[in-house]
Design a protein around this motif. Structure first.
Motif, PDB file in Angstrom:
ATOM      1  N   GLY A 191       0.818  -1.208   0.000  1.00 40.79           N
ATOM      2  CA  GLY A 191       0.000   0.000   0.000  1.00 40.79           C
ATOM      3  C   GLY A 191       0.847   1.251   0.000  1.00 40.79           C
ATOM      4  O   GLY A 191       0.538   2.233  -0.692  1.00 40.79           O
ATOM      5  N   TRP A 208      -8.699   2.427  -6.029  1.00 39.21           N
ATOM      6  CA  TRP A 208      -8.173   1.917  -4.766  1.00 39.21           C
ATOM      7  C   TRP A 208      -9.247   1.150  -4.009  1.00 39.21           C
ATOM      8  O   TRP A 208      -8.995   0.088  -3.449  1.00 39.21           O
ATOM      9  N   ASP A 209     -10.458   1.679  -4.008  1.00 36.19           N
ATOM     10  CA  ASP A 209     -11.562   0.991  -3.341  1.00 36.19           C
ATOM     11  C   ASP A 209     -11.807  -0.380  -3.968  1.00 36.19           C
ATOM     12  O   ASP A 209     -12.063  -1.366  -3.256  1.00 36.19           O
ATOM     13  N   LEU A 212      -9.133  -2.802  -2.775  1.00 38.45           N
ATOM     14  CA  LEU A 212      -9.406  -3.275  -1.412  1.00 38.45           C
ATOM     15  C   LEU A 212     -10.444  -4.399  -1.424  1.00 38.45           C
ATOM     16  O   LEU A 212     -10.347  -5.359  -0.648  1.00 38.45           O
ATOM     17  N   ARG A 216      -9.711  -8.556  -0.153  1.00 37.35           N
ATOM     18  CA  ARG A 216     -10.465  -9.321   0.834  1.00 37.35           C
ATOM     19  C   ARG A 216     -10.446 -10.812   0.503  1.00 37.35           C
ATOM     20  O   ARG A 216     -10.579 -11.652   1.378  1.00 37.35           O
ATOM     21  N   THR A 230      -7.525  -5.444   4.790  1.00 38.08           N
ATOM     22  CA  THR A 230      -7.880  -4.128   4.263  1.00 38.08           C
ATOM     23  C   THR A 230      -7.380  -3.012   5.175  1.00 38.08           C
ATOM     24  O   THR A 230      -7.001  -1.939   4.705  1.00 38.08           O
ATOM     25  N   ASN A 234      -4.654  -0.334   3.768  1.00 37.59           N
ATOM     26  CA  ASN A 234      -5.088   1.062   3.781  1.00 37.59           C
ATOM     27  C   ASN A 234      -4.164   1.933   4.620  1.00 37.59           C
ATOM     28  O   ASN A 234      -3.926   3.099   4.291  1.00 37.59           O
TER      29      ASN A 234
END
Length: 256
Positions: A191, A208-209, A212, A216, A230, A234
């Protein structure tokens, strides 16, 4: 898209961790190389100009060109960081396969085991450019896959790998938690790597979302649950600073 499994889970299955010694280490981890590594005091990674090459669907050649350039970018980001910390960053080699090998770096592979693997002995990253991996090559998954393996190289070069390997433990549960701390740190370093090149990537935050969400899928007993993965990814991305990736002093709840 097929999601990679953290290679450390395979290492555990192969017994590539030390046997229980007579003296069990108590929580928390006390190794200074892990808890107070010089890398943590080097500050955020420098902003690095890194332009992404287009990757064509189902095209291994363009994926290799992309990853080769991303490796150069990672080296430009982490090289000054190691200099600032007074550490030496060794070179890493990048190799490819189009099918899962029967064996690599002393580990036997099964079909669909991993998309990437870092070999600490040879300082080599292997990326398996399978059909599934190349099905949706336009997102950040390829970069993060490489950056996570590079994060293990960072751990190796900073002495973190050896210190983790030598940790004593008093139970399987303690060993498993130590392995999660190690794995989650490499995710956090990935990250931070992305943060260092983010401005030049010119991507929307939604990318980026989306990443993530993909991450998972890496959840597991040795890699951490969805919330932990996550969280640490982050933390690295928000700060761009290895200090934020000190999983070794975090409470157990943060590395579950």
């Amino acid at each position: 898209m097929k999601l990679a499994t953290i290679a450390l889970a395979g290492s555990m299955a192969l017994g590539l961790v030390p046997a229980v010694s007579g003296t069990a280490a108590a929580h928390p981890v006390t190794s200074k190389t892990l808890t107070d590594n010089r890398l943590y005091g080097a500050g955020p990674l420098p902003a690095t100009d890194c332009r992404e090459r287009p990757v064509k669907k189902k095209d291994a050649r363009s994926a290799k060109a992309y990853l080769n350039e991303m490796l150069n970018c990672l080296t430009r980001s982490w090289g000054p960081e190691f200099d600032q910390a007074g550490l030496k960053l060794s070179r890493v080699k990048l190799t490819y396969a189009t099918q899962v090998p029967a064996k690599y770096c002393g580990a036997k592979w099964r079909k669909d085991d991993w998309d990437g693997y870092y070999c600490d002995a040879s300082h080599t990253i292997l990326i398996v450019l399978s059909k599934d991996l190349l099905e949706e090559p336009g997102d950040l998954y390829l970069f993060n896959l490489l950056a996570t393996q590079y994060g293990e190289h960072v751990q190796n070069a900073a002495g973190i790998y050896r210190a983790w390997y030598r940790l004593d433990y008093g139970s399987k549960a303690e060993l498993t938690e130590q392995t999660r701390r190690y794995s989650l740190q490499s995710s956090c370093f990935a990250g931070a790597s992305l943060r260092s090149v983010w401005k030049s990537f010119r991507r929307a935050h939604e990318d980026w979302d989306d990443l993530l969400y993909y991450l998972r899928g890496w959840a597991g007993k040795y890699s951490g649950n969805r919330k932990s993965i996550t969280y640490w990814a982050n933390e690295g991305f928000k700060s761009g600073d290895p200090m934020a990736c000190n999983t070794w002093t975090a409470p157990s709840s943060k590395v579950a």
